[in-house]
Design a protein around this motif. Structure first.
Motif, PDB file in Angstrom:
ATOM      1  N   LEU A  45       0.829  -1.203   0.000  1.00  0.00           N
ATOM      2  CA  LEU A  45       0.000   0.000   0.000  1.00  0.00           C
ATOM      3  C   LEU A  45       0.862   1.250   0.000  1.00  0.00           C
ATOM      4  O   LEU A  45       0.572   2.226  -0.703  1.00  0.00           O
ATOM      5  CB  LEU A  45      -0.919  -0.011   1.220  1.00  0.00           C
ATOM      6  CG  LEU A  45      -2.107   0.953   1.215  1.00  0.00           C
ATOM      7  CD1 LEU A  45      -3.049   0.630   0.072  1.00  0.00           C
ATOM      8  CD2 LEU A  45      -2.841   0.869   2.553  1.00  0.00           C
ATOM      9  N   GLU A  46       1.941   1.215   0.780  1.00  0.00           N
ATOM     10  CA  GLU A  46       2.854   2.356   0.801  1.00  0.00           C
ATOM     11  C   GLU A  46       3.479   2.567  -0.578  1.00  0.00           C
ATOM     12  O   GLU A  46       3.648   3.699  -1.039  1.00  0.00           O
ATOM     13  CB  GLU A  46       3.960   2.141   1.842  1.00  0.00           C
ATOM     14  CG  GLU A  46       4.901   3.321   1.960  1.00  0.00           C
ATOM     15  CD  GLU A  46       6.020   3.096   2.953  1.00  0.00           C
ATOM     16  OE1 GLU A  46       6.816   4.031   3.144  1.00  0.00           O
ATOM     17  OE2 GLU A  46       6.109   1.997   3.518  1.00  0.00           O
ATOM     18  N   THR A  47       3.813   1.481  -1.264  1.00  0.00           N
ATOM     19  CA  THR A  47       4.409   1.583  -2.592  1.00  0.00           C
ATOM     20  C   THR A  47       3.402   2.100  -3.611  1.00  0.00           C
ATOM     21  O   THR A  47       3.771   2.796  -4.562  1.00  0.00           O
ATOM     22  CB  THR A  47       4.964   0.213  -3.038  1.00  0.00           C
ATOM     23  OG1 THR A  47       5.871  -0.267  -2.039  1.00  0.00           O
ATOM     24  CG2 THR A  47       5.699   0.325  -4.361  1.00  0.00           C
ATOM     25  N   LEU A  48       2.131   1.786  -3.422  1.00  0.00           N
ATOM     26  CA  LEU A  48       1.098   2.321  -4.305  1.00  0.00           C
ATOM     27  C   LEU A  48       1.069   3.845  -4.223  1.00  0.00           C
ATOM     28  O   LEU A  48       0.891   4.536  -5.237  1.00  0.00           O
ATOM     29  CB  LEU A  48      -0.271   1.740  -3.928  1.00  0.00           C
ATOM     30  CG  LEU A  48      -1.460   2.197  -4.795  1.00  0.00           C
ATOM     31  CD1 LEU A  48      -1.256   1.796  -6.247  1.00  0.00           C
ATOM     32  CD2 LEU A  48      -2.757   1.602  -4.256  1.00  0.00           C
ATOM     33  N   THR A  93      -2.131   9.587   4.845  1.00  0.00           N
ATOM     34  CA  THR A  93      -3.341   8.804   4.563  1.00  0.00           C
ATOM     35  C   THR A  93      -3.012   7.314   4.513  1.00  0.00           C
ATOM     36  O   THR A  93      -3.761   6.474   5.043  1.00  0.00           O
ATOM     37  CB  THR A  93      -3.961   9.241   3.219  1.00  0.00           C
ATOM     38  OG1 THR A  93      -4.256  10.637   3.276  1.00  0.00           O
ATOM     39  CG2 THR A  93      -5.236   8.472   2.930  1.00  0.00           C
ATOM     40  N   THR A  94      -1.888   7.009   3.886  1.00  0.00           N
ATOM     41  CA  THR A  94      -1.440   5.608   3.821  1.00  0.00           C
ATOM     42  C   THR A  94      -1.214   5.042   5.209  1.00  0.00           C
ATOM     43  O   THR A  94      -1.592   3.898   5.498  1.00  0.00           O
ATOM     44  CB  THR A  94      -0.129   5.505   3.017  1.00  0.00           C
ATOM     45  OG1 THR A  94      -0.318   6.090   1.738  1.00  0.00           O
ATOM     46  CG2 THR A  94       0.292   4.064   2.848  1.00  0.00           C
ATOM     47  N   ALA A  95      -0.599   5.845   6.080  1.00  0.00           N
ATOM     48  CA  ALA A  95      -0.343   5.395   7.452  1.00  0.00           C
ATOM     49  C   ALA A  95      -1.658   5.044   8.152  1.00  0.00           C
ATOM     50  O   ALA A  95      -1.749   4.040   8.866  1.00  0.00           O
ATOM     51  CB  ALA A  95       0.398   6.477   8.229  1.00  0.00           C
ATOM     52  N   GLY A  96      -2.688   5.869   7.936  1.00  0.00           N
ATOM     53  CA  GLY A  96      -3.991   5.584   8.538  1.00  0.00           C
ATOM     54  C   GLY A  96      -4.593   4.279   8.044  1.00  0.00           C
ATOM     55  O   GLY A  96      -5.139   3.486   8.836  1.00  0.00           O
ATOM     56  N   LEU A  97      -4.475   4.009   6.746  1.00  0.00           N
ATOM     57  CA  LEU A  97      -4.982   2.760   6.183  1.00  0.00           C
ATOM     58  C   LEU A  97      -4.228   1.548   6.722  1.00  0.00           C
ATOM     59  O   LEU A  97      -4.817   0.497   7.008  1.00  0.00           O
ATOM     60  CB  LEU A  97      -4.885   2.801   4.654  1.00  0.00           C
ATOM     61  CG  LEU A  97      -5.793   3.810   3.943  1.00  0.00           C
ATOM     62  CD1 LEU A  97      -5.469   3.861   2.463  1.00  0.00           C
ATOM     63  CD2 LEU A  97      -7.260   3.443   4.147  1.00  0.00           C
ATOM     64  N   ILE A  98      -2.925   1.713   6.885  1.00  0.00           N
ATOM     65  CA  ILE A  98      -2.105   0.611   7.410  1.00  0.00           C
ATOM     66  C   ILE A  98      -2.491   0.299   8.858  1.00  0.00           C
ATOM     67  O   ILE A  98      -2.579  -0.869   9.265  1.00  0.00           O
ATOM     68  CB  ILE A  98      -0.606   0.954   7.305  1.00  0.00           C
ATOM     69  CG1 ILE A  98      -0.185   1.020   5.828  1.00  0.00           C
ATOM     70  CG2 ILE A  98       0.250  -0.095   8.035  1.00  0.00           C
ATOM     71  CD1 ILE A  98       1.223   1.523   5.617  1.00  0.00           C
ATOM     72  N   ILE A  99      -2.715   1.341   9.646  1.00  0.00           N
ATOM     73  CA  ILE A  99      -3.127   1.145  11.044  1.00  0.00           C
ATOM     74  C   ILE A  99      -4.457   0.392  11.098  1.00  0.00           C
ATOM     75  O   ILE A  99      -4.635  -0.521  11.925  1.00  0.00           O
ATOM     76  CB  ILE A  99      -3.237   2.505  11.770  1.00  0.00           C
ATOM     77  CG1 ILE A  99      -1.839   3.108  11.965  1.00  0.00           C
ATOM     78  CG2 ILE A  99      -3.937   2.346  13.120  1.00  0.00           C
ATOM     79  CD1 ILE A  99      -1.853   4.523  12.500  1.00  0.00           C
ATOM     80  N   TYR A 100      -5.378   0.768  10.219  1.00  0.00           N
ATOM     81  CA  TYR A 100      -6.677   0.095  10.172  1.00  0.00           C
ATOM     82  C   TYR A 100      -6.510  -1.393   9.869  1.00  0.00           C
ATOM     83  O   TYR A 100      -7.097  -2.250  10.554  1.00  0.00           O
ATOM     84  CB  TYR A 100      -7.571   0.756   9.124  1.00  0.00           C
ATOM     85  CG  TYR A 100      -8.879   0.025   8.905  1.00  0.00           C
ATOM     86  CD1 TYR A 100      -9.939   0.190   9.780  1.00  0.00           C
ATOM     87  CD2 TYR A 100      -9.038  -0.833   7.809  1.00  0.00           C
ATOM     88  CE1 TYR A 100     -11.143  -0.473   9.587  1.00  0.00           C
ATOM     89  CE2 TYR A 100     -10.233  -1.509   7.611  1.00  0.00           C
ATOM     90  CZ  TYR A 100     -11.281  -1.334   8.498  1.00  0.00           C
ATOM     91  OH  TYR A 100     -12.459  -2.013   8.304  1.00  0.00           O
ATOM     92  N   GLU A 101      -5.715  -1.714   8.852  1.00  0.00           N
ATOM     93  CA  GLU A 101      -5.507  -3.111   8.476  1.00  0.00           C
ATOM     94  C   GLU A 101      -4.783  -3.880   9.586  1.00  0.00           C
ATOM     95  O   GLU A 101      -5.055  -5.060   9.829  1.00  0.00           O
ATOM     96  CB  GLU A 101      -4.704  -3.195   7.178  1.00  0.00           C
ATOM     97  CG  GLU A 101      -5.455  -2.717   5.950  1.00  0.00           C
ATOM     98  CD  GLU A 101      -6.680  -3.572   5.646  1.00  0.00           C
ATOM     99  OE1 GLU A 101      -6.654  -4.781   5.949  1.00  0.00           O
ATOM    100  OE2 GLU A 101      -7.662  -3.024   5.106  1.00  0.00           O
ATOM    101  N   SER A 102      -3.863  -3.215  10.274  1.00  0.00           N
ATOM    102  CA  SER A 102      -3.123  -3.863  11.359  1.00  0.00           C
ATOM    103  C   SER A 102      -4.049  -4.187  12.529  1.00  0.00           C
ATOM    104  O   SER A 102      -3.914  -5.237  13.177  1.00  0.00           O
ATOM    105  CB  SER A 102      -1.972  -2.963  11.826  1.00  0.00           C
ATOM    106  OG  SER A 102      -1.064  -2.736  10.774  1.00  0.00           O
ATOM    107  N   LEU A 103      -4.984  -3.277  12.815  1.00  0.00           N
ATOM    108  CA  LEU A 103      -5.968  -3.539  13.876  1.00  0.00           C
ATOM    109  C   LEU A 103      -6.844  -4.746  13.524  1.00  0.00           C
ATOM    110  O   LEU A 103      -7.155  -5.576  14.391  1.00  0.00           O
ATOM    111  CB  LEU A 103      -6.837  -2.304  14.097  1.00  0.00           C
ATOM    112  CG  LEU A 103      -6.173  -1.118  14.819  1.00  0.00           C
ATOM    113  CD1 LEU A 103      -7.075   0.106  14.766  1.00  0.00           C
ATOM    114  CD2 LEU A 103      -5.850  -1.485  16.266  1.00  0.00           C
TER     115      LEU A 103
END
Length: 299
Positions: A45-48, A93-103
């Motif tokens: 996702l970060e690479t996207l 924004t990417t960081a927020g999406l990653i946190i969501y997926e990690s949760l």
């Protein structure tokens, strides 16, 4: 002419970033597809975002290369800082999406499938990114490009993320620790947040015309002083970096008996020396008679 060559090279490297980011994204997609890992998904996702940022950066460089016009008499160079600021927001924004997926992964842990295949694809992507970010940061600093530097620093954070991720990911099949996948995702999110904030702060400093470093300022003072021995002093020195262009303006005090031709020769000499030392510059020198002197040039 020099500015056009610089801009052409910057655009060329920006196009290279788009190609490299697509290649890296493909490799990381294969890593995620092979493992169904939230950590690899976060890295992908970060690479996207890197792909989107590379496209945005290329557009900004093309726009900033446009010459000055009546509506923009100082040129369009600040487009690079705007691009970098938007890239920083995309990173956050990417960081927020990653946190969501990690949760989600923390609440529903599971072991990734085919972990070593994922490690191979992700490791290859990391090596490609490492080579490219070194090139990009070097070129960005050489040509004073906020867009290329921001892109290079973003990719560098991606490299650290990738190698840290692989180091931790190896432990998952060994210890069968399902929660480690989510923990690695959280670690990636923290690193992404750090990079995003750094990029945004740097871009806002550029938009607010932050002065160059003390070393650069002292270098400019020395060039002016050494190339104006006939002058009495100089003061009101101001400078700002806008993309690849350095804007410099100051007051130069000369003897009242000096004619316009002689004063103009001194100004030309200073401008040539500054251009030779710094590169792309725009210099504005206001010549004043000796009764305007404030501090002697030797002090």
């Amino acid at each position: 002419m020099i500015f056009k060559v610089v801009q052409d090279k910057k655009i060329l490297f920006s196009i290279g970033s788009i190609i490299i980011s697509i290649v890296v994204f493909s490799l990381k997609y294969m890593a995620w597809y092979s493992t169904n890992s939230v950590a690899f998904y976060s890295d992908m996702l970060e690479t996207l975002i890197n792909v989107a940022a590379a496209v945005l950066g290329c557009i900004a460089l093309i726009f900033s290369s446009r010459p000055a016009d009546p509506q923009h008499p100082y040129g369009h160079h600040k487009a690079e800082y705007i691009s970098a600021a938007i890239e920083g927001l995309l990173i956050l924004t990417t960081a927020g999406l990653i946190i969501y997926e990690s949760l989600e992964a923390w609440q529903h842990p599971k072991l990734p499938s085919a972990p070593f295949i994922g490690i191979f694809f992700n490791g290859t992507a990391g090596i490609v990114n490492l080579i490219w970010c070194i090139i990009l940061i070097k070129i960005g600093r050489k040509y004073c490009s906020p867009t290329l530097i921001a892109g290079g620093e973003h990719i560098l954070s991606d490299v650290w993320t990738t190698f840290g991720l692989i180091s931790g990911f190896i432990l998952i099949p060994i210890f069968q620790w399902t929660l480690l996948d989510a923990i690695l995702g959280f670690c990636i999110a923290i690193n992404v947040l750090r990079v995003g904030l750094h990029v945004i702060i740097d871009s806002f400093n550029g938009l607010m015309d932050q002065a160059p470093s003390t070393q650069v300022a002292e270098h400019i003072y020395e060039i002016i002083k050494s190339n104006a021995p006939e002058a009495l002093e100089f003061h009101m020195v101001r400078f700002r970096q806008v993309g690849a262009i350095t804007f410099i303006d100051f007051h130069l005090v000369v003897p009242g008996t000096m004619n316009v031709y002689q004063a103009h020769e001194i100004c030309d000499r200073i401008e040539v020396a500054l251009k030779k030392a710094i590169g792309c510059i725009s210099v504005n020198i206001h010549v004043e008679p000796e009764n305007e002197a404030k501090v002697t040039i030797t002090e």
